[in-house]
Design an enzyme around this catalytic site. Sequence first.
Site, short mmCIF file in Angstrom:
data_model
loop_
_atom_site.label_atom_id
_atom_site.label_comp_id
_atom_site.label_asym_id
_atom_site.label_seq_id
_atom_site.Cartn_x
_atom_site.Cartn_y
_atom_site.Cartn_z
N GLY A 44 -5.08 -1.71 -11.48
CA GLY A 44 -5.13 -1.21 -9.97
C GLY A 44 -6.24 -0.60 -9.59
O GLY A 44 -6.61 -0.28 -9.04
N GLU A 99 -9.83 4.68 -13.59
CA GLU A 99 -8.12 4.75 -12.97
C GLU A 99 -8.18 5.16 -11.10
O GLU A 99 -8.52 5.37 -10.39
CB GLU A 99 -7.72 5.87 -13.33
CG GLU A 99 -6.29 5.86 -13.60
CD GLU A 99 -5.64 4.45 -14.27
OE1 GLU A 99 -6.02 3.71 -13.45
OE2 GLU A 99 -4.81 4.90 -15.20
N ASP A 100 -7.34 4.47 -10.97
CA ASP A 100 -6.78 3.80 -9.10
C ASP A 100 -6.36 5.58 -9.27
O ASP A 100 -6.54 5.80 -7.57
CB ASP A 100 -5.76 2.61 -8.94
CG ASP A 100 -5.27 2.47 -9.72
OD1 ASP A 100 -4.34 3.48 -10.87
OD2 ASP A 100 -3.98 1.49 -9.85
N ASP A 103 -1.24 10.38 -12.14
CA ASP A 103 0.08 10.90 -11.81
C ASP A 103 0.60 11.46 -13.43
O ASP A 103 0.79 12.71 -12.94
CB ASP A 103 0.76 9.20 -11.54
CG ASP A 103 2.29 10.11 -11.05
OD1 ASP A 103 2.84 11.04 -10.87
OD2 ASP A 103 2.91 9.07 -10.57
N LYS A 131 -2.38 13.07 -8.21
CA LYS A 131 -1.37 13.13 -7.67
C LYS A 131 -0.80 14.61 -9.11
O LYS A 131 0.61 13.85 -9.87
CB LYS A 131 -0.50 12.27 -7.63
CG LYS A 131 1.14 12.56 -7.14
CD LYS A 131 1.82 11.78 -7.11
CE LYS A 131 1.72 10.17 -7.12
NZ LYS A 131 2.96 8.94 -6.77
N PHE A 152 4.95 8.04 -3.00
CA PHE A 152 4.32 6.26 -3.31
C PHE A 152 3.58 6.05 -2.52
O PHE A 152 4.18 5.63 -1.67
CB PHE A 152 6.23 5.82 -3.89
CG PHE A 152 5.98 4.13 -4.72
CD1 PHE A 152 5.27 4.98 -6.21
CD2 PHE A 152 5.84 3.46 -4.13
CE1 PHE A 152 5.39 3.50 -6.96
CE2 PHE A 152 5.69 2.58 -5.24
CZ PHE A 152 4.77 2.39 -6.06
N VAL A 153 2.36 5.59 -3.49
CA VAL A 153 1.81 5.03 -2.73
C VAL A 153 1.13 3.82 -2.92
O VAL A 153 1.11 3.61 -4.05
CB VAL A 153 0.43 6.20 -2.72
CG1 VAL A 153 0.43 7.30 -1.70
CG2 VAL A 153 -0.32 6.23 -3.88
N ASP A 159 -0.15 -0.40 -6.68
CA ASP A 159 0.58 -1.70 -5.76
C ASP A 159 2.77 -0.89 -6.29
O ASP A 159 2.63 0.16 -6.64
CB ASP A 159 0.75 -2.78 -7.18
CG ASP A 159 1.33 -2.56 -8.59
OD1 ASP A 159 2.46 -3.66 -8.73
OD2 ASP A 159 0.44 -1.64 -9.06
N ARG A 165 -1.72 -4.09 -3.25
CA ARG A 165 -3.03 -4.29 -3.44
C ARG A 165 -3.74 -3.89 -2.61
O ARG A 165 -5.10 -3.62 -3.20
CB ARG A 165 -3.22 -5.10 -5.11
CG ARG A 165 -2.19 -4.59 -6.40
CD ARG A 165 -2.44 -4.82 -7.43
NE ARG A 165 -1.47 -4.84 -8.77
CZ ARG A 165 -1.46 -3.94 -9.91
NH1 ARG A 165 -2.31 -3.02 -9.57
NH2 ARG A 165 -0.31 -4.00 -10.40
#
Length: 181
Positions: A44, A99-100, A103, A131, A152-153, A159, A165
């Site tokens: 990601g 990091e993307d 969470d 998040k 949820f993104v 992804d 992606r």
Amino acid sequence: MLEKDIEKVLVSENEIKEIIHRLSTEIMQDYHDKFPLFVGLLKGCVPFMSDLLKELDMHLEVAFMNVSSYHGGIESTGDVKIDMDLGTPVKGRHVLLTEDIVDTGRTINAVVDLLKYRGALSVNVVTLVDKPEGRIIDFVPRYVGIEIPKVFVVGYGLDYEERYRNLPYVGVLKPEVYSKE
């Protein structure tokens, strides 16, 4: 074609560019004389890390790890798995994990602990998306692009089952897409 699965755009292409510019400025101020090791957490991180690195006018090194706690689906399993470890030693280095999304905090916390154990001088995290409502482990990234609600993104590296992606923005995936199973 992919847009039909997106409920709404949370972070536009232009917002991402502004975020990257802001983060790169902060990072250059903090690391300009440290020759940091940027460790991208695959897969990601790729679009974000690529664009971020292009904005950094400083000496740095790049490495990658493939670490996950999702293993398919939309929720973390809690089982942090290293599929590909670093080939670059971190002992005595300043490490910036790229990091993307942060969470639950499980994956990133496990990697931070591992790199500290291996002797990194410092380990900080730069994430495009944070998040905090999803946190299970108390973790606060040092550099945060944008905070989002618990939705949820996908897109811009994020992804669902290895899809989406390549979207140039971060969007909320329609629930009917992932609830078909």
